[in-house]
Write an enzyme that holds these catalytic residues in place. Structure first.
Site, mmCIF file in Angstrom:
data_model
loop_
_atom_site.group_PDB
_atom_site.id
_atom_site.type_symbol
_atom_site.label_atom_id
_atom_site.label_comp_id
_atom_site.label_asym_id
_atom_site.label_seq_id
_atom_site.Cartn_x
_atom_site.Cartn_y
_atom_site.Cartn_z
ATOM 1 N N HIS A 1 0.042 -7.484 -13.627
ATOM 2 C CA HIS A 1 -0.327 -8.641 -12.802
ATOM 3 C C HIS A 1 -1.161 -9.584 -13.661
ATOM 4 C CE1 HIS A 1 -1.696 -11.178 -9.704
ATOM 5 N NE2 HIS A 1 -2.891 -10.616 -9.545
ATOM 6 N N ASN A 55 -3.484 -17.102 -11.999
ATOM 7 C CA ASN A 55 -3.077 -16.002 -11.118
ATOM 8 C C ASN A 55 -2.183 -16.554 -9.997
ATOM 9 O OD1 ASN A 55 -2.915 -13.971 -9.229
ATOM 10 N ND2 ASN A 55 -5.091 -13.436 -9.288
ATOM 11 N N CYS A 86 -1.376 -9.637 -4.053
ATOM 12 C CA CYS A 86 -0.729 -9.788 -5.369
ATOM 13 C C CYS A 86 0.262 -8.671 -5.676
ATOM 14 C CB CYS A 86 -1.797 -9.821 -6.455
ATOM 15 S SG CYS A 86 -3.017 -11.099 -6.184
#
Ligand code: UT7
Length: 356
Positions: free
Chosen positions: A255, A285, A115
């Site tokens: 994030h 996500n 990520c």
């Protein structure tokens, strides 16, 4: 040579049209809309259709960023493709993206840090610009996590979504771009987010396939603790390197994994949640796409302005973390219009006198 900064001249994103709501998930796993919202803040996620690939999504986002920057793919010097879920283990999907964009012979590589890939990618791009090696770089964050999920595993399938987003960084003389960054990796958490089979360590065979070891597995609570530990610290390190404080920052773009993690970071940094950009409710996500996607949405909504100072911060597989202070475009000095107009009219008067 003048010091070169990396101005962000283009940005764009792509999300597949197919939406899976929490109510849809209630029909396939033992979960509930209430649980998902309370534990993660996620309401829905976008998932690719059968004809889409990581490359097609990346190209759509990249083309939008190139259009915004008003340049052609042939103007690029480099393509950095931050992604985990490549179309094939080899060759790198970045080469296909380069080809599909028509960026003839432009160097391209995949950067895989989970990520955190996009923030890692920005920092790498900045180094090429700083040294004068390249002037125009495309950075893409793109993931199709839906194809690596076990859709019977409620602990992972409710969390993720597919998306791509991209930025163009161009050399610029005025101070802007990345002012400070902090990258980190803690491999002691290597197995906390992992697809055990399918790589060189454990090739897929009938036994690994039967055991579902080719799917993404995650120790959610360990990752949660890791994120809570590193996010604030990393932000302060980036700020220190940028010689700034939180007061200099217009927006924090974390994030987008879990609203509770963002809330914990806000508490840790003693800031109201309103200083943070959050889009996790609408996308889930999206891994390496999550931060640039959030920025694109916030710009479209008029929240973020390109001259704002942003603090980006991410965590993910590896385990890794990354943060940076980013000002996409230089802040234009306010022009004193009246003073300028007076000067112009005085010049015209003196020209008229001379002519007489
Ligand atoms: O980009 C980086 C990628 N990873 C992450 O960001 C993940 C970070 N971690 C998290 O976001 C959270 O840890 C999760 C959302 C994954 C889980 O939340 P949690 O509050 O840590 O829950 P938990 O794992 O401790 O599970 C609590 C309970 C368990 O039941 P028992 O054992 O208490 O009976 C789980 O089985 O919740 C259960 N559970 C669910 N229940 C309904 C787990 N997933 C679900 C679900 N629906 N989807």
């Amino acid at each position: 040579m003048e010091k070169q900064y990396g101005r962000i001249t283009g940005w764009g994103s792509y999300v597949p049209s197919n939406i899976i709501t929490n109510e849809d998930l209630e029909k396939i796993v033992d979960t509930s809309h209430e649980w998902i919202v309370r534990r993660t803040g996620i309401h829905q996620r976008h998932v690719v259709g059968p004809e889409e690939t990581n490359a097609t999504m990346s190209v759509a986002a990249a083309q939008a960023a190139l259009d915004k920057a008003n340049i052609h793919a042939t103007d690029l010097d480099l393509i950095i493709h931050a992604t985990t879920f490549q179309d094939h283990i080899t060759p790198p999907t970045s080469s296909q993206v380069q080809h599909m964009l028509g960026a003839h012979n432009v160097p391209a590589f995949v950067l895989t840090t989970g990520c955190t890939g996009f923030v890692y990618g920005l920092s790498v791009a900045q180094q090429f610009i700083r040294t004068g090696a390249y002037r125009t770089i495309l950075i893409i964050g793109s993931e199709i996590i839906s194809r690596g999920l076990d859709w019977t595993d409620r602990s992972t399938c409710v969390l993720f979504g597919d998306a791509a987003a991209a930025m163009v960084m161009e050399a610029c003389d005025e101070p802007c771009g990345l002012f400070g960054f902090d990258l980190g990796s803690d491999g002691s958490g290597y197995d906390k987010i992992i697809m055990p089979a399918g790589g060189a360590a454990e090739p897929v065979g009938a036994d690994t396939f039967a055991a579902g070891r080719h799917y993404l597995q995650m120790n959610g609570s360990e990752v949660f603790k890791f994120a809570s530990r590193v996010l604030g610290k990393s932000c302060y390190r980036s700020l220190a390197r940028a010689e700034m404080t939180l007061d200099d920052i217009d927006w924090i773009v974390p994030h987008q994994a879990n609203l509770r993690i963002i809330q914990a970071a806000a508490r840790d940094m003693d800031l109201p949640l309103s200083r943070f950009i959050t889009v996790v409710d609408r996308y889930g996500n999206t891994s390496a796409a999550s931060i640039p996607l959030a920025i694109c949405d916030a710009i479209a909504e008029g929240k973020i302005k390109p001259e704002d100072k942003l603090l980006l911060v991410s965590f993910g597989a590896g385990l890794t973390w990354a943060s940076c202070v980013l000002q996409m475009a230089p802040r234009l000095e306010k022009v004193n219009v009246m003073a300028d107009l007076t000067a112009v009219s005085q010049n015209i008067d003196s020209l008229a006198v001379t002519a007489l």
